[in-house]
Design an enzyme around this catalytic site. Structure first.
Site, PDB file in Angstrom:
ATOM      1  N   ARG A  68      65.196  36.355  49.452  1.00 10.06           N
ATOM      2  CA  ARG A  68      65.648  37.523  48.682  1.00 10.06           C
ATOM      3  C   ARG A  68      65.710  38.735  49.605  1.00 10.06           C
ATOM      4  O   ARG A  68      64.776  39.007  50.353  1.00 10.06           O
ATOM      5  CB  ARG A  68      64.684  37.792  47.533  1.00 10.06           C
ATOM      6  CG  ARG A  68      65.069  38.974  46.645  1.00 10.06           C
ATOM      7  CD  ARG A  68      63.952  39.275  45.654  1.00 10.06           C
ATOM      8  NE  ARG A  68      63.705  38.168  44.745  1.00 10.06           N
ATOM      9  CZ  ARG A  68      62.564  37.994  44.079  1.00 10.06           C
ATOM     10  NH1 ARG A  68      61.558  38.843  44.246  1.00 10.06           N
ATOM     11  NH2 ARG A  68      62.408  36.967  43.269  1.00 10.06           N
ATOM     12  N   ARG A 138      58.565  46.929  45.454  1.00 11.42           N
ATOM     13  CA  ARG A 138      59.708  46.023  45.552  1.00 11.42           C
ATOM     14  C   ARG A 138      61.012  46.820  45.650  1.00 11.42           C
ATOM     15  O   ARG A 138      61.016  48.044  45.728  1.00 11.42           O
ATOM     16  CB  ARG A 138      59.738  45.108  44.325  1.00 11.42           C
ATOM     17  CG  ARG A 138      58.498  44.218  44.154  1.00 11.42           C
ATOM     18  CD  ARG A 138      58.535  43.008  45.064  1.00 11.42           C
ATOM     19  NE  ARG A 138      57.446  42.070  44.803  1.00 11.42           N
ATOM     20  CZ  ARG A 138      57.525  41.009  44.000  1.00 11.42           C
ATOM     21  NH1 ARG A 138      58.637  40.760  43.327  1.00 11.42           N
ATOM     22  NH2 ARG A 138      56.493  40.187  43.861  1.00 11.42           N
ATOM     23  N   LYS A 203      52.539  43.340  42.814  1.00 15.39           N
ATOM     24  CA  LYS A 203      53.859  43.935  43.016  1.00 15.39           C
ATOM     25  C   LYS A 203      53.984  45.249  42.254  1.00 15.39           C
ATOM     26  O   LYS A 203      53.256  45.507  41.289  1.00 15.39           O
ATOM     27  CB  LYS A 203      54.947  42.964  42.563  1.00 15.39           C
ATOM     28  CG  LYS A 203      54.848  42.540  41.102  1.00 15.39           C
ATOM     29  CD  LYS A 203      55.833  41.423  40.815  1.00 15.39           C
ATOM     30  CE  LYS A 203      55.636  40.855  39.412  1.00 15.39           C
ATOM     31  NZ  LYS A 203      56.514  39.709  39.147  1.00 15.39           N
ATOM     32  N   LYS A 205      57.057  47.977  40.766  1.00 14.23           N
ATOM     33  CA  LYS A 205      58.488  48.135  40.506  1.00 14.23           C
ATOM     34  C   LYS A 205      58.810  49.563  40.069  1.00 14.23           C
ATOM     35  O   LYS A 205      58.097  50.145  39.251  1.00 14.23           O
ATOM     36  CB  LYS A 205      58.942  47.142  39.434  1.00 14.23           C
ATOM     37  CG  LYS A 205      58.765  45.686  39.863  1.00 14.23           C
ATOM     38  CD  LYS A 205      59.229  44.716  38.793  1.00 14.23           C
ATOM     39  CE  LYS A 205      59.089  43.275  39.269  1.00 14.23           C
ATOM     40  NZ  LYS A 205      59.557  42.302  38.244  1.00 14.23           N
ATOM     41  N   CYS A 427      66.784  34.296  33.302  1.00 11.84           N
ATOM     42  CA  CYS A 427      66.221  34.143  34.640  1.00 11.84           C
ATOM     43  C   CYS A 427      66.705  32.821  35.242  1.00 11.84           C
ATOM     44  O   CYS A 427      67.363  32.021  34.582  1.00 11.84           O
ATOM     45  CB  CYS A 427      64.701  34.185  34.585  1.00 11.84           C
ATOM     46  SG  CYS A 427      63.960  32.767  33.750  1.00 11.84           S
ATOM     47  N   CYS A 433      62.730  27.481  40.389  1.00 12.83           N
ATOM     48  CA  CYS A 433      61.553  28.327  40.223  1.00 12.83           C
ATOM     49  C   CYS A 433      60.309  27.477  39.979  1.00 12.83           C
ATOM     50  O   CYS A 433      60.273  26.657  39.051  1.00 12.83           O
ATOM     51  CB  CYS A 433      61.747  29.303  39.071  1.00 12.83           C
ATOM     52  SG  CYS A 433      60.298  30.354  38.792  1.00 12.83           S
ATOM     53  N   CYS A 472      59.705  31.052  31.418  1.00 16.16           N
ATOM     54  CA  CYS A 472      58.244  31.048  31.313  1.00 16.16           C
ATOM     55  C   CYS A 472      57.797  32.420  30.824  1.00 16.16           C
ATOM     56  O   CYS A 472      58.593  33.359  30.785  1.00 16.16           O
ATOM     57  CB  CYS A 472      57.592  30.705  32.655  1.00 16.16           C
ATOM     58  SG  CYS A 472      57.565  32.072  33.836  1.00 16.16           S
ATOM     59  N   CYS A 476      60.832  37.314  33.750  1.00 17.78           N
ATOM     60  CA  CYS A 476      61.665  37.957  34.766  1.00 17.78           C
ATOM     61  C   CYS A 476      62.978  38.494  34.205  1.00 17.78           C
ATOM     62  O   CYS A 476      63.566  39.404  34.787  1.00 17.78           O
ATOM     63  CB  CYS A 476      61.943  36.981  35.907  1.00 17.78           C
ATOM     64  SG  CYS A 476      60.488  36.624  36.914  1.00 17.78           S
TER      65      CYS A 476
END
Length: 561
Positions: A68, A138, A203, A205, A427, A433, A472, A476
């Site tokens: 990514r 991120r 993380k 954001k 997602c 994944c 899940c 995301c």
């Protein structure tokens, strides 16, 4: 302290043993390197579709990497976009590009032996993968709408200033991927003055958008920055800061939950970077680094300590009092699709990309069409936070030619797509994944088609109702702020969430659990039928659900759609 914290502290500022492991013939990295690779924008995965066959044959998994990039605000030059197009053809098992809902690009299916060449090529295109994943700030997202209004340029300036201030400083990427020499720093100069040796607990954001336009789901971020304009709506005068948003939760950990960001403060534009930096350092110093990493996100610190404590902690670091946040008014959350005027003689074209997957199929040659258009007409690229793409800077006289190229490739223009399709997002999930427990991207077309039929039947075809699917509970695709959302619980079964706001400002509510895939649309039908009968003037679906409540529908047996 959890195990990942130890790995970070011992990694020598994200070097670890990655360089050495790149030189061996093993198809995968060690667990320690897997954790450090995330900071370099790399997730080690395997093709889960192949697992049963390989296991039956007594073979190891087909290991590969997801790479990514970090693309602040999602803006690329034509050559940078074409670099990703070439890398997908050369190094990806799948030959596709995957646009993310954080305005960047993922390459799936890159085997270990091709990883260094892939990342080197991204660096040579004057981009990086550092900070695309991992426990740091991120990729920062920003409303991508084109136009010549001064405030749009100012938004981007502020976003880039934040990306520069909050970016990692380690020299590790240049040593690992570009064979650079180690840099000797002065004795008292730290390699990571902001992050230090342990980086952040999890993380982080950040999103920026002008007030009124929530195309980036600003409330789903650790820090949301909403720009206020002057009376002439030409310049940014300041920002209302929201803090503590985040979508992730774990199905079997009741201590985890999604959260929308809370109003925190108003700051004039010139103080934005310093205040956001202070917020990051408060989180760095007080965020949870204990055994349960799921509790490390900043939303849990905000919830535990409260907004007054957080304001005081930030004010102590910046040396002055913060103003109260301003009241926010939202007008839309839809993406910027279709033709849009940018300036005299130039236009931008927002294209819908199903689940962000740029690929060629027998019916639609999307990847080839975009490559040809970028090569010939040289638009700049703006990736959106809804997995779509804007071709920016197209001369008005070239608009018919661009449309012709798209039609010849079977690519529909946004005006030819249903409203429900343009407001649906999923997602990646299976097969790549490692966290997915159910399908998402691969089932979205069939789910959307079923909703198209139902909406047509109920007279809702023009309603902009957001639909999200996540493979899940990590969320995301930001399902918990969608008006209708399906969250995977196990293969073929989902939780159903209803009642998010059409502007992405409130959480949805869990309606049903363990609903089979073939009953998802039917499970929502009774609520949609009631919405058609009982909605108020201008009332959105999510607002209706919150007004009447879901309890009355719990005992209603779903009817097939």
């Amino acid at each position: 302290m959890n195990a990942v914290e130890i790995v970070k502290r011992e990694s020598r500022y994200l070097r670890g043993h990655i360089k050495e492991e790149l030189q061996n013939d093993a198809p995968k990295f060690s667990e320690e390197s897997v954790q450090i690779l995330k900071f370099h924008g790399v997730y080690q995965q395997d093709d889960r579709d192949l697992r049963p066959k390989l296991k039956k044959e007594g073979k190891d998994r087909h290991w590969m990497m997801m790479v990514r990039a970090r693309i602040p605000g999602g803006v690329l030059t034509p050559e940078q976009y074409l670099t990703f197009d070439r890398l997908a053809d050369r190094y990806s098992d799948y030959g596709t590009l995957r646009l993310t809902d954080r305005q960047t690009i993922q390459l799936h299916g890159v085997v270990k032996s091709h990883l260094k060449a892939t990342i080197r090529s991204i660096h040579e295109a004057l981009l990086t993968t550092l900070g695309a994943c991992g426990d740091l700030v991120r990729n920062i997202v920003c409303c991508p709408a084109p136009g010549d209004d001064p405030y749009r340029a100012e938004l981007r300036e502020d976003m880039l200033a934040l990306a520069d201030r909050l970016g990692a400083r380690t020299n590790a990427p240049y040593e690992i991927w570009l064979d650079g020499e180690p840099v000797e720093l002065p004795e008292l100069q730290p390699e990571e003055p902001l992050y230090k040796e342990a980086y952040l607990p999890r993380k982080f954001k950040i999103a920026l958008t002008p007030e009124g336009d929530n195309c980036v789901d600003v409330y789903a971020n650790d820090v949301g920055l909403v720009a206020h304009l002057d009376d002439g709506r030409r310049h940014v005068v300041g920002y209302t800061i929201l803090i503590g948003g985040g979508m992730g939760r774990a199905a079997h950990d009741g201590h985890t939950y999604p959260r929308v960001a809370s109003p925190f403060a108003y700051v004039p534009r010139e103080r934005l970077v310093d205040v956001v930096t202070a917020i990051v350092t408060v989180y760095r110093d007080y965020g949870h680094r204990g055994e349960n990493r799921r509790l490390g996100r900043m939303k849990y610190l905000v919830e535990e300590k409260g907004i007054p404590w957080f304001r005081e902690a930030v004010e102590h670091r910046i040396g002055y009092r913060l103003a109260e946040p301003r009241r926010l008014v939202w007008e839309t959350s839809e993406d910027h699709l279709g033709w849009q005027r940018e300036e005299d003689g130039l236009s931008g074209l927002g294209l819908f990309i199903p689940s962000g997957r740029i690929q060629d199929t027998e019916a639609v040659r999307l990847k080839s069409a975009l490559r040809d258009i970028v090569r010939e007409f040289r638009p700049s690229i703006r990736l959106t936070a809804q997995q779509n793409i804007i071709l920016s800077g197209i001369r008005d006289e070239h608009r018919p030619d661009v449309e012709k190229r798209l039609r010849e490739a079977g690519v529909p223009l946004p005006a030819e797509l249903s409203t429900v399709r343009k407001n649906a997002m999923a997602c990646v999930a299976l097969p790549t994944c490692g966290l997915a427990v159910a399908e998402a991207e691969r089932i979205l077309p069939d789910v959307v088609a079923a909703f198209e039929r139902l909406f047509e039947e109920l007279g809702l075809s023009e309603e902009a109702i957001t639909i999200r699917i996540s493979g899940c509970p990590n969320g995301c695709s930001r399902p918990y702020v969608g008006e209708i959302a399906f969250v995977g619980r196990t293969l073929g079964k989902y939780e159903v969430y209803l009642g998010g706001d059409r502007f992405g400002t409130v959480l949805s509510e869990r309606f049903r659990e363990m609903v089979p895939l073939n009953e998802l649309v039917a499970s929502v039908r009774p609520v949609l039928e009631a919405y058609v009968r009982e909605r108020g003037p201008g009332e959105g679906f999510g607002a209706f659900v919150r007004r009447v409540g879901l309890a009355r529908f719990q005992s209603v047996e779903p009817r097939p759609s």
